[in-house]
Design a protein around this motif. Structure first.
Motif, PDB file in Angstrom:
ATOM      1  N   LEU A 223       0.817  -1.205   0.000  1.00 48.96           N
ATOM      2  CA  LEU A 223       0.000   0.000   0.000  1.00 48.96           C
ATOM      3  C   LEU A 223       0.859   1.267   0.000  1.00 48.96           C
ATOM      4  N   ASP A 224       1.984   1.241   0.719  1.00 46.54           N
ATOM      5  CA  ASP A 224       2.897   2.392   0.693  1.00 46.54           C
ATOM      6  C   ASP A 224       3.436   2.628  -0.708  1.00 46.54           C
ATOM      7  N   ASP A 225       3.827   1.554  -1.380  1.00 44.93           N
ATOM      8  CA  ASP A 225       4.334   1.677  -2.754  1.00 44.93           C
ATOM      9  C   ASP A 225       3.240   2.185  -3.692  1.00 44.93           C
ATOM     10  N   LEU A 226       2.021   1.687  -3.528  1.00 40.53           N
ATOM     11  CA  LEU A 226       0.910   2.128  -4.358  1.00 40.53           C
ATOM     12  C   LEU A 226       0.623   3.606  -4.125  1.00 40.53           C
ATOM     13  N   MET A 227       0.727   4.053  -2.867  1.00 39.86           N
ATOM     14  CA  MET A 227       0.481   5.454  -2.553  1.00 39.86           C
ATOM     15  C   MET A 227       1.486   6.351  -3.282  1.00 39.86           C
ATOM     16  N   GLU A 228       2.734   5.931  -3.335  1.00 38.73           N
ATOM     17  CA  GLU A 228       3.755   6.722  -4.011  1.00 38.73           C
ATOM     18  C   GLU A 228       3.593   6.671  -5.526  1.00 38.73           C
ATOM     19  N   ASP A 229       3.233   5.499  -6.065  1.00 35.93           N
ATOM     20  CA  ASP A 229       3.152   5.339  -7.515  1.00 35.93           C
ATOM     21  C   ASP A 229       1.846   5.855  -8.104  1.00 35.93           C
ATOM     22  N   ASP A 230       0.717   5.620  -7.441  1.00 45.24           N
ATOM     23  CA  ASP A 230      -0.583   5.987  -7.979  1.00 45.24           C
ATOM     24  C   ASP A 230      -1.521   6.362  -6.831  1.00 45.24           C
ATOM     25  N   PRO A 231      -1.470   7.627  -6.372  1.00 46.61           N
ATOM     26  CA  PRO A 231      -2.278   8.032  -5.225  1.00 46.61           C
ATOM     27  C   PRO A 231      -3.789   7.829  -5.425  1.00 46.61           C
ATOM     28  N   VAL A 232      -4.275   8.001  -6.663  1.00 46.75           N
ATOM     29  CA  VAL A 232      -5.705   7.841  -6.918  1.00 46.75           C
ATOM     30  C   VAL A 232      -6.112   6.382  -6.716  1.00 46.75           C
ATOM     31  N   ALA A 233      -5.327   5.444  -7.248  1.00 45.83           N
ATOM     32  CA  ALA A 233      -5.616   4.012  -7.068  1.00 45.83           C
ATOM     33  C   ALA A 233      -5.487   3.632  -5.597  1.00 45.83           C
TER      34      ALA A 233
END
Length: 190
Positions: free
Chosen positions: A110-120
């Protein structure tokens, strides 16, 4: 004693892990120690396996090798009362370690997703709350609003004003809103 009959992850594949320990039916490689060769074979790791999957497989295999089906939750008084050499103690520790590993992996994802694609990321972390709100929204929409409740209450207690009539033999009636005026018997209204 509180025990886990089915813990996610570790026990779901216990039967398969026991099969692997007994020789397995697919992708096995013989162990190099001759006297243990008939008793145990190691499973070959698939080429596309992720490190977490390998770790989970190892934990499941270790629990299966212990030969225990139930154990107390790690850190509970029941777990603390176990002898450190009891295999259930080790199984509970393995289960807790695997649950921690999975929780950390999910947090990192989830941390990686937040950095890569905040909307997703936002869509994913609010999906459960949105689904709950949608379910709750239908129930709330079916309820009456405070204004509707007040209006219904007012209608239930509403009585139209009545005409004042003086009764013969009774004293005169003071007319509301008109100080000093009275209605006496024989008068029609105020």
């Amino acid at each position: 004693m509180t025990t886990h009959e089915k813990a996610p992850g570790l026990r779901e594949q216990a039967a398969g892990a026991k099969d692997q320990l007994a020789g397995g039916s697919t992708n096995t490689v013989a162990h190099h120690q001759p006297r243990q060769e008939a008793r145990r074979r190691l499973r070959a790791v698939p080429d596309n396996a992720m490190p977490g999957e390998i770790t989970a497989l190892r934990a499941e295999t270790q629990v299966a090798a212990l030969g225990v089906d139930t154990w107390p939750t790690y850190g509970t008084p029941e777990w603390l009362r176990l002898d450190p050499r009891d295999p259930r103690c080790y199984a509970a520790t393995l289960e807790a370690a695997e649950q921690h590993r999975r929780a950390e992996a999910e947090r990192q994802r989830l941390d990686d997703l937040m950095e890569d694609d905040p909307v997703a990321w936002w869509r994913e972390i609010t999906a459960e709350a949105n689904a709950y709100a949608a379910r709750l929204g239908r129930a709330i929409a079916a309820r009456r609003t405070a204004a509707e409740v007040r209006a219904a209450d007012d209608r239930a207690h509403y009585q139209p004003p009545h005409r004042l009539r003086a009764t013969p033999g009774w004293p005169p009636i003071a007319i509301p809103g008109q100080p000093g005026r009275f209605l006496t018997a024989g008068q029609e209204s105020a």
